[in-house]
Motif scaffolding. Structure first.
Motif, PDB file in Angstrom:
ATOM      1  N   SER A 128       0.834  -1.195   0.000  1.00 49.78           N
ATOM      2  CA  SER A 128       0.000   0.000   0.000  1.00 49.78           C
ATOM      3  C   SER A 128       0.871   1.248   0.000  1.00 49.78           C
ATOM      4  N   GLY A 129       0.373   2.296  -0.651  1.00 48.71           N
ATOM      5  CA  GLY A 129       1.140   3.531  -0.737  1.00 48.71           C
ATOM      6  C   GLY A 129       0.826   4.532   0.350  1.00 48.71           C
ATOM      7  N   SER A 130      -0.238   4.283   1.133  1.00 47.58           N
ATOM      8  CA  SER A 130      -0.613   5.213   2.202  1.00 47.58           C
ATOM      9  C   SER A 130      -0.766   4.415   3.491  1.00 47.58           C
ATOM     10  N   PRO A 131       0.253   4.385   4.335  1.00 43.32           N
ATOM     11  CA  PRO A 131       0.209   3.546   5.538  1.00 43.32           C
ATOM     12  C   PRO A 131      -0.890   3.974   6.502  1.00 43.32           C
ATOM     13  N   GLU A 132      -1.461   2.975   7.169  1.00 39.74           N
ATOM     14  CA  GLU A 132      -2.489   3.248   8.175  1.00 39.74           C
ATOM     15  C   GLU A 132      -1.883   3.949   9.383  1.00 39.74           C
ATOM     16  N   GLN A 133      -0.659   3.585   9.726  1.00 44.44           N
ATOM     17  CA  GLN A 133       0.051   4.218  10.836  1.00 44.44           C
ATOM     18  C   GLN A 133       1.543   4.017  10.613  1.00 44.44           C
ATOM     19  N   ALA A 147       6.078   1.179  -2.473  1.00 45.80           N
ATOM     20  CA  ALA A 147       6.645   1.916  -3.604  1.00 45.80           C
ATOM     21  C   ALA A 147       5.594   2.874  -4.139  1.00 45.80           C
ATOM     22  N   SER A 148       4.903   3.534  -3.203  1.00 42.56           N
ATOM     23  CA  SER A 148       3.870   4.506  -3.535  1.00 42.56           C
ATOM     24  C   SER A 148       2.818   3.850  -4.433  1.00 42.56           C
ATOM     25  N   CYS A 149       2.491   4.481  -5.545  1.00 43.98           N
ATOM     26  CA  CYS A 149       1.439   3.969  -6.423  1.00 43.98           C
ATOM     27  C   CYS A 149       1.804   2.641  -7.083  1.00 43.98           C
ATOM     28  N   LEU A 150       3.074   2.277  -7.058  1.00 41.97           N
ATOM     29  CA  LEU A 150       3.537   1.069  -7.732  1.00 41.97           C
ATOM     30  C   LEU A 150       3.785  -0.072  -6.751  1.00 41.97           C
ATOM     31  N   SER A 191      -4.202  -1.548  -0.054  1.00 40.01           N
ATOM     32  CA  SER A 191      -5.345  -0.834   0.507  1.00 40.01           C
ATOM     33  C   SER A 191      -4.937   0.602   0.790  1.00 40.01           C
ATOM     34  N   ASP A 192      -5.613   1.536   0.147  1.00 39.56           N
ATOM     35  CA  ASP A 192      -5.200   2.933   0.269  1.00 39.56           C
ATOM     36  C   ASP A 192      -6.374   3.853   0.549  1.00 39.56           C
ATOM     37  N   ILE A 193      -6.171   4.730   1.521  1.00 36.12           N
ATOM     38  CA  ILE A 193      -7.143   5.760   1.877  1.00 36.12           C
ATOM     39  C   ILE A 193      -6.461   7.116   1.714  1.00 36.12           C
ATOM     40  N   SER A 194      -6.845   7.834   0.689  1.00 37.97           N
ATOM     41  CA  SER A 194      -6.265   9.153   0.448  1.00 37.97           C
ATOM     42  C   SER A 194      -7.177  10.278   0.920  1.00 37.97           C
ATOM     43  N   SER A 195      -8.451   9.969   1.100  1.00 42.58           N
ATOM     44  CA  SER A 195      -9.434  11.027   1.369  1.00 42.58           C
ATOM     45  C   SER A 195      -9.209  11.734   2.701  1.00 42.58           C
ATOM     46  N   ILE A 219      -4.197   5.225  -5.653  1.00 38.60           N
ATOM     47  CA  ILE A 219      -2.805   5.039  -5.258  1.00 38.60           C
ATOM     48  C   ILE A 219      -2.375   3.598  -5.549  1.00 38.60           C
ATOM     49  N   GLY A 220      -1.861   2.880  -4.563  1.00 42.47           N
ATOM     50  CA  GLY A 220      -1.362   1.534  -4.805  1.00 42.47           C
ATOM     51  C   GLY A 220      -2.440   0.536  -5.175  1.00 42.47           C
ATOM     52  N   ALA A 221      -3.683   0.817  -4.796  1.00 43.24           N
ATOM     53  CA  ALA A 221      -4.776  -0.096  -5.111  1.00 43.24           C
ATOM     54  C   ALA A 221      -5.242   0.013  -6.554  1.00 43.24           C
ATOM     55  N   SER A 222      -4.835   1.065  -7.265  1.00 43.60           N
ATOM     56  CA  SER A 222      -5.349   1.286  -8.622  1.00 43.60           C
ATOM     57  C   SER A 222      -4.978   0.155  -9.577  1.00 43.60           C
ATOM     58  N   MET A 223      -3.715  -0.274  -9.565  1.00 49.36           N
ATOM     59  CA  MET A 223      -3.306  -1.310 -10.510  1.00 49.36           C
ATOM     60  C   MET A 223      -4.018  -2.637 -10.254  1.00 49.36           C
ATOM     61  N   PRO A 224      -4.070  -3.147  -9.018  1.00 43.94           N
ATOM     62  CA  PRO A 224      -4.810  -4.399  -8.817  1.00 43.94           C
ATOM     63  C   PRO A 224      -6.313  -4.241  -9.032  1.00 43.94           C
ATOM     64  N   MET A 225      -6.859  -3.032  -8.804  1.00 39.81           N
ATOM     65  CA  MET A 225      -8.262  -2.793  -9.134  1.00 39.81           C
ATOM     66  C   MET A 225      -8.482  -2.928 -10.636  1.00 39.81           C
TER      67      MET A 225
END
Length: 335
Positions: free
Chosen positions: A87-92, A119-122, A148-152, A294-300
């Motif tokens: 994931s590109g956006s860590p939960e913590q 690796a961010s989005c990758l 799993s990424d939450i950018s909002s 973010i990182g979830a885009s490619m597998p989505m």
């Protein structure tokens, strides 16, 4: 370059899953709320809607996607012998998301190795690359990759070109070695990074340089800072030679032999640029419904190609993407 003649590398995407929040955020609603011209989001970014979380955590979303992927592979959670959080956006900050996803899956006492590749989005792509090597070294047999990424939660609502671009989602894959007689493999894989452009897409805060408690840290340090024009310049300079080098690894395969090109979904501009290299009817586009996750885009997008687009066993595809760093990735594979 063939990287020592390792290709084709046996590798099977055995199962896929995804999770999207129930809350659909329409571009038309954002345009009204933030005083943007009607139709601005579709015209500028090609995005009609995106999903934003209400109270979900990244580990919860990732676990939900993972459960579907494991079922899709015909396995049980207990069959997994490695979990890679990608994931590109860590939960913590600590611990990394690997143990959090493991615990959310009910495997918190299992001892199953649970690690993170960021690796961010990758991140998903790099996790695939890592998993392929682990499998062929016979270190593990059934690997679960979760993005799993939450950018909002960290959008700068003063910058419509940024906050309208992102969505929240999770996707997962179970990867294994193919069974005897199966053709699933990686024909070519490549990563290139040009760190001189790191400042053109970054969140400067959150680390040791601009710690949240640092006296010089500002709220703006925790927002995404992007310079789209400079990122496009790097793409124009390096992407053509990157693609040329990727395809040289599998000289007997061309884009005509591939059913889908499955990209990360950074923006409509980047996807349109890709259509100058790859046939547009082969490009999997989901940015209009889910935005940049973010990182979830490619597998989505991979999920879309298989579950909606009907990518079949034995057919070939291409994974491709650009991400912060600045990095380029590409993979030619047989599903």
């Amino acid at each position: 370059m063939n990287q020592g003649g390792v290709f084709p590398l046996p590798f099977k995407i055995a199962g896929l899953g995804r999770y999207v929040p129930a809350d659909v955020v329409l571009s038309s609603d954002l345009e009204k709320k933030y005083d943007l011209p009607p139709g601005w989001c579709v015209e500028k970014q090609g995005i009609r809607e995106r999903r934003w979380v209400k109270d979900e955590t990244a580990s919860f979303m990732g676990a939900e996607a993972a459960k579907e992927a494991v079922r899709d592979a015909g396995l049980k959670l207990e069959d997994i012998d490695l979990i890679i959080n990608a994931s590109g956006s860590p939960e913590q900050a600590v611990p990394d998301g690997g143990p959090l996803v493991q615990r959310e899956l009910g495997l918190g006492r299992s001892g199953v190795p649970s690690i993170t590749v960021n690796a961010s989005c990758l991140s998903f792509f790099v996790a695939l690359d890592v998993a392929a090597n682990y499998l062929n070294m016979r270190r593990y047999k059934r690997i679960l990759i979760v993005s799993s990424d939450i950018s909002s939660v960290a959008l700068d609502f003063r910058k419509p070109e940024n906050f309208t671009l992102f969505g929240d989602a999770a996707a997962a894959a179970v990867v294994t070695l193919p069974e005897p007689g199966e053709k699933s493999c990686i024909h070519a894989s490549q990563v290139r990074t040009y760190g001189y452009g790191a400042e053109f897409s970054m969140v400067p805060g959150g680390g040791s340089r601009r710690h949240p408690n640092g006296k010089n840290t500002t709220p703006e340090d925790n927002y995404l800072h992007m310079n789209g024009a400079e990122l496009l310049k790097i793409g124009f300079e390096y992407l053509p030679r990157f693609n040329e080098a990727l395809w040289k690894q599998c000289p007997d395969i061309t884009i005509k032999d591939c059913r889908y090109v499955i990209p990360h979904q950074p923006s409509r501009v980047v996807l349109d640029y890709l259509s100058l290299t790859y046939p547009d009817d082969k490009l999997v586009r989901i940015i209009d419904r889910f935005a940049n996750c973010i990182g979830a885009s490619m597998p989505m997008a991979l999920y879309e190609a298989v579950k909606v687009g009907g990518l079949r066993r034995g057919e070939r595809g291409v994974l491709t993407g650009t991400g912060s760093g600045v990095s380029f990735v590409g993979m030619v594979f047989t599903y």
